[in-house]
Structures are given as C-alpha cells and as structure tokens.
Write an enzyme that holds these catalytic residues in place. Structure first.
Site, PDB file in Angstrom:
ATOM      1  N   MET A  20      51.821  14.527  72.705  1.00  0.00           N
ATOM      2  CA  MET A  20      51.435  13.189  72.256  1.00  0.00           C
ATOM      3  C   MET A  20      50.444  13.288  71.107  1.00  0.00           C
ATOM      4  SD  MET A  20      49.522  10.238  74.494  1.00  0.00           S
ATOM      5  CE  MET A  20      47.890  10.986  74.513  1.00  0.00           C
ATOM      6  N   ASN A  21      50.545  12.358  70.135  1.00  0.00           N
ATOM      7  CA  ASN A  21      49.411  12.162  69.221  1.00  0.00           C
ATOM      8  C   ASN A  21      49.052  10.688  69.123  1.00  0.00           C
ATOM      9  OD1 ASN A  21      51.907  13.013  67.529  1.00  0.00           O
ATOM     10  ND2 ASN A  21      50.700  12.045  65.940  1.00  0.00           N
ATOM     11  N   ASP A  22      49.011  10.094  67.962  1.00  0.00           N
ATOM     12  CA  ASP A  22      48.379   8.778  67.764  1.00  0.00           C
ATOM     13  C   ASP A  22      48.790   7.689  68.758  1.00  0.00           C
ATOM     14  OD1 ASP A  22      48.150  10.300  65.465  1.00  0.00           O
ATOM     15  OD2 ASP A  22      48.980   8.796  64.137  1.00  0.00           O
ATOM     16  N   PHE A  82      57.256   7.239  63.030  1.00  0.00           N
ATOM     17  CA  PHE A  82      55.835   7.553  62.884  1.00  0.00           C
ATOM     18  C   PHE A  82      54.974   6.369  63.322  1.00  0.00           C
ATOM     19  CE2 PHE A  82      55.241  11.419  59.817  1.00  0.00           C
ATOM     20  CZ  PHE A  82      56.044  12.187  60.642  1.00  0.00           C
ATOM     21  N   SER A  83      53.678   6.499  63.069  1.00  0.00           N
ATOM     22  CA  SER A  83      52.729   5.523  63.618  1.00  0.00           C
ATOM     23  C   SER A  83      52.911   4.123  63.053  1.00  0.00           C
ATOM     24  CB  SER A  83      51.297   6.000  63.370  1.00  0.00           C
ATOM     25  OG  SER A  83      51.034   7.037  64.285  1.00  0.00           O
ATOM     26  N   ASP A 151      51.855   4.283  58.336  1.00  0.00           N
ATOM     27  CA  ASP A 151      50.955   3.799  59.380  1.00  0.00           C
ATOM     28  C   ASP A 151      50.558   2.329  59.199  1.00  0.00           C
ATOM     29  OD1 ASP A 151      51.162   6.463  60.054  1.00  0.00           O
ATOM     30  OD2 ASP A 151      49.183   7.010  59.307  1.00  0.00           O
ATOM     31  N   GLU A 203      44.897   8.289  56.619  1.00  0.00           N
ATOM     32  CA  GLU A 203      45.954   7.938  57.563  1.00  0.00           C
ATOM     33  C   GLU A 203      45.468   6.779  58.442  1.00  0.00           C
ATOM     34  OE1 GLU A 203      48.273  12.075  58.328  1.00  0.00           O
ATOM     35  OE2 GLU A 203      46.559  11.822  59.633  1.00  0.00           O
ATOM     36  N   TRP A 288      43.966  17.769  64.563  1.00  0.00           N
ATOM     37  CA  TRP A 288      45.149  18.495  64.066  1.00  0.00           C
ATOM     38  C   TRP A 288      44.887  19.980  63.843  1.00  0.00           C
ATOM     39  CZ3 TRP A 288      49.760  16.972  64.911  1.00  0.00           C
ATOM     40  CH2 TRP A 288      50.085  15.617  64.947  1.00  0.00           C
TER      41      TRP A 288
HETATM   42  C1  FRU Z   1      48.191  10.819  62.116  1.00  0.00           C
HETATM   43  C2  FRU Z   1      49.637  10.971  61.665  1.00  0.00           C
HETATM   44  C3  FRU Z   1      50.112   9.703  61.018  1.00  0.00           C
HETATM   45  C4  FRU Z   1      51.592   9.778  61.225  1.00  0.00           C
HETATM   46  C5  FRU Z   1      51.700  10.419  62.578  1.00  0.00           C
HETATM   47  C6  FRU Z   1      52.896  11.295  62.757  1.00  0.00           C
HETATM   48  O1  FRU Z   1      47.826  11.675  63.131  1.00  0.00           O
HETATM   49  O2  FRU Z   1      49.752  12.074  60.789  1.00  0.00           O
HETATM   50  O3  FRU Z   1      49.736   9.554  59.665  1.00  0.00           O
HETATM   51  O4  FRU Z   1      52.215   8.525  61.184  1.00  0.00           O
HETATM   52  O5  FRU Z   1      50.515  11.172  62.761  1.00  0.00           O
HETATM   53  O6  FRU Z   1      53.018  11.722  64.074  1.00  0.00           O
END
Ligand code: FRU
Length: 500
Positions: A20-22, A82-83, A151, A203, A288
């Site tokens: 998982m990320n954002d 993406f986000s 984003d 971002e 990251w």
């Molecule tokens: C931020 C990011 C966003 C992008 C997403 C991709 O962490 O790099 O800019 O949309 O993660 O997973």
C-alpha cells in the site's frame, strides 16, 4: 488478511495483503461512514500495478476491508490507477446520478491514469455509495500530454459554486488550480509554483479550508508533498496557510512549513464531506527511500496509514500559523490505565516509573505527559524527560524524550536506531524538533511498528516506522534534574486491537 503478526499495527490501517501507499478518495458519507481508498498493489509486496484498495470505518480506527474499488484498465499495457480524490456530487452536476436510489451518496472519483505515455486525469462514478465504480466513457477529463501531471484533489467551492481541483505538475514544481461546473469540463484557473521546499518533485497537493483553533474562522491551506528531496531525505509534506478566492491561492508568507519532524508521514489527504468545523486527514506512514524493503513483508503486507489527524490552525509564538494535528478521538480505542496499580496518572519527579506492557495483548499504547515548570525556575541543561520502550527478550530499545533546560530546551527527539529489526543506510535513526519555549505536553501512540509523538497537543508531531525484532514489552518514563517545584505527570493507556 492476518493481522496477528508482531509488526502489524492494531489501531492503524494496513492492507490485508500486498503493498500500500498513498491514501486516496477520502470522504465521509452522509450516514457518517468514512471511506478510505488507497494506492494498492494486491499482487506483490512492492509498489507497482496500482489499484485503489478500499476500506470503511465508523471511527477511523476500526476498519472493514472492502473489495478493490478501481482496477487498471484491461488491455492498456503498464497502466496504473494513481492517486486522486473522491467527492459527493449532491446536486448531480455530473449528470451520472439521474436514477440514484434514495439515501445512497452520489460518489465521483477523480484520479490519475498512469501509462508509459502520459498521466491524465480521469473520473469514475459509483451508483452504490462508493463500493463499485463505472469508468466515465469519455475519459480523460484532463490531458496536457505530460508524463508528470498527477494526483487531482477536488473540493466543492461554495462561494463560486464550482468544483476546484489542485493537481501537481510534478517536475515543474507547480500546483495547477482548475475549476469545473460538472467534474467533466475543467478550466485552468492559476498556478501556485516554486513555493517552499522543492525537493525533486511535487506530489499529492491538497487545497482545503482548516478551522482556526477555538474560533469559527477557516484558513485556506495549500498542502504539498515532496518526494524525493525532503530535508531528512525522501518524502515529506509541507504546507502554506493563505487565502483562496475560488481561482487563486496566495500564501500569507514565504515560509516553508513542514508537517511533522519524522520521516514517515507522506501524501496526506484531507477528507471530503466532513463537517466544516472538522478537518481530518490521513497520511501514508512510510518513506519512498525504504518502503519497498521494510521487514513487514515477512508477514505478507507492507505499509500502514498514520493515525487519522484532526487539524486546526494555531498561531505559534514567533512562527505564526501552524497546522496542528492531533489524533482523531483516540479515546474511542482506549482501554484501561497501564500505570502500576491502575492509577490514572503518576507524578514522575527525578525518578523512573516502569510500566509492564506484557498483559497489554494489542501491544499498542497511548501516553500523555504534562510538564509543569514553575515560572522563573532555573532549569539545568540536563533536565529532561525520557521514554524508553524495551524488549525484555532482546533488550533493544525505542527511545524518545524532551529537553526542558539550557540550549536544547523545547527539543523533542525520537531515536529508533537501537532497534534491530531493520537496517538501511537511509533509515535514519534520530529525528528532533525544537519549539520556542518549553513544551507543555508530549503525547504519543506506539503501535507495534509505528511510533507517533505529538508536542503541545499536536502543534508539532513526528511519525516514525519502527522495527523491533522482538515485541517491546516495557515502558520506562524517566525524568532527570527537574528543578524544585517542577512536575511531570504521566498517563499511559492500552489501546484496544481493532483487528482482533
Ligand atoms: C506519491 C505518488 C503519487 C502517485 C502515486 C503512485 O507517493 O508517487 O504521486 O500518484 O504515488 O502510486
């Protein structure tokens, strides 16, 4: 998902399996339920193959995993969702919701479709209140032929009666502000650019109104994440308090204000649909620089969200406007006191109190320390409060503290470098932050592989991932060299596992 692993947070969100990320698409439905979507790779333990995972909650701590909400379009090689954000299209401005069932919120998701050729802004709508989505047939809604344009965070701007999107031209260090009557046709309004810290990319911007503490006033905040290139390395959030008239944002001053002095609170997003006097965000508790390498992979998952924050703007001595963040209603997951004999609080004056955490099966604790220093006291350089979380099995420690006197007065620090579960050259050991004058309080949450501290009720905070190789099962609170009449009172509670 199996949430029993020794590194699995018990009061924070983490994905059932995978990476998982954002946080994405955060909104509060009209029935009160919070929706959290998130950048999700369900098929590997590293970033890639981005989907929108989904979970719901009534208290922001107790989450129910939901089926994946957005999938990369099939047949587009290398595509990822993406986000982005989500809104409630109450007035059906988009026209998607002609036949909506009574009581179901009309949800539109606005996100970046990432392909090797470019990044475009696309939308999808949900006829069941945010559980399943249909892609808009004429996507994209915004395409500038760029590979670094992403984003979108969208809000409804009441005064102009328009939707407003903040979206990053990542490598041009600019936030584009676009407006729309219907979420489909977007018109460029202005750029906010080269502000504060640049890092190497902008971002995940947010342009949101935040309540001023103890007032009905709202102040606009432009919040920008940068990665890589944070002062401590990798990822960080910064923000600018200012004014917004529906088309242009202007910061009050030229200062770059950093959200948090830890390394693991990134890509924060503010909820859509909360009451005007409640500004709530969630950040991704990682960086990251090392997120693809952390040892939770052994438990089948990577990354958790930071504690949900309630925000307000304060006016701090000499610094001016500060975006404060406190854990949102942490009381809702608090168990009984862990202090010896169940006391509600203990006064710790030039001594150590040891707190046994072995019977606290969640492994998650919340502590709150209040400092009283008599006016005019001569506080020695060595006066300090130290928290030590220790593993009785391995003797490794997680340390934090606050200096009360001398040139380091007002400094809060965290040291995760004496834990032995993870090594990486960029996984910095120590972070610290100094405020004007001494802190009045220090509180925090420890949750197996996360440690968050809040100075003065959240005026400043730090979020750190922590990787012990054995469970930390004691907490020692020590104060040293406090002057006559000074007092540190401590309260420590266990937190209820919301995944058990
Ligand atoms: C931020 C990011 C966003 C992008 C997403 C991709 O962490 O790099 O800019 O949309 O993660 O997973």
């Amino acid at each position: 998902g199996d949430y029993s692993g020794p590194l699995r947070p018990q009061v924070h969100f983490s994905p059932p399996v995978g990476f998982m990320n954002d946080p994405n698409g955060l909104f509060q439905a009209s029935n009160g339920t919070y929706h959290l979507y998130y950048q999700y790779n369900p098929t590997a333990l590293v970033a890639g193959n981005q989907h929108w995972g989904h979970a719901t909650s009534d208290d922001l701590y107790t989450w129910t995993n939901q089926p994946i909400a957005l999938f990369p379009p099939s047949g587009v090689e290398g595509a990822g969702v993406f986000s982005g954000s989500a809104v409630i299209d109450t007035n059906n401005t988009s026209g998607f919701f002609g036949n909506l069932t009574e009581g179901v919120d009309p949800i539109v998701a606005i996100y970046t479709l990432n392909t090797p050729e470019k990044q475009t802004q696309d939308i999808a709508y949900s006829l069941d209140g945010g559980y399943t989505f249909t892609e808009y047939e004429n996507n994209p809604v915004l395409d500038i032929n760029s590979t670094q344009f992403r984003d979108p965070k969208t809000i409804w701007h009441e005064e102009t009666g328009k939707w407003v999107m903040a979206v990053t031209y990542s490598q041009e260090f600019a936030i584009g502000i676009y407006t729309s009557p219907n979420l489909i046709e977007w018109e460029f309004a202005s750029n906010f650019s080269h502000a504060g810290l640049l890092g190497l990319q902008y971002e995940c911007s947010n342009l949101v109104p935040v309540p001023v503490k103890d007032s009905d006033e709202l102040i606009w905040v432009m919040y920008i994440s940068i990665n890589p290139g944070a002062p401590l390395g990798g990822s960080v959030g910064q923000y600018f308090p200012g004014t917004f008239n529906g088309t242009h944002f202007e910061a009050f001053d030229a200062a770059a204000r950093i959200d948090g002095f830890g390394k693991d609170n990134y890509a924060s997003q503010f909820f859509y649909g909360t009451p005007a006097n409640e500004s709530i965000s969630i950040g991704w508790a990682s960086n990251w620089q090392y997120t693809n390498l952390v040892p939770t992979a052994e438990e089948g998952w990577r990354s958790s969200m930071a504690t949900p924050r309630r925000h307000y703007v304060t006016n701090a001595t000499r610094i001016g406007y500060v975006l404060a963040s406190e854990p949102y209603q942490i009381e809702s997951v608090r168990n009984s006191s862990l202090l010896p004999d169940g006391a509600e609080s203990a006064s710790i004056v030039n001594t150590t109190v040891e707190i046994d955490l072995k019977n606290n099966t969640s492994g998650a604790v919340y502590f709150a320390l209040n400092f009283t220093i008599p006016d005019g006291a001569n506080v020695p350089e060595t006066a300090a409060v130290t928290l030590t979380m220790r593993s009785s099995a391995s003797n490794e420690t997680l340390l934090a503290g606050h200096y009360l006197g001398g040139s380091n007065a007002g400094t809060t620090w965290v040291d995760r470098g004496k834990l032995t579960g993870f090594e990486h050259p960029l996984f910095s050991d120590k972070v610290s932050h100094t405020i004007v004058g001494n802190a009045e309080s220090l509180s925090g949450i420890f949750d197996r592989s996360l440690f968050e501290v809040f100075v003065n009720g959240g005026e400043f905070s730090a979020t750190s991932t922590v990787f012990p190789s054995e469970m930390l099962d004691t907490l020692e609170v020590t104060t040293t060299d406090l002057p006559e009449g000074a007092d540190v009172s401590a309260a420590v509670w266990g937190l209820r596992s919301t995944w058990a």
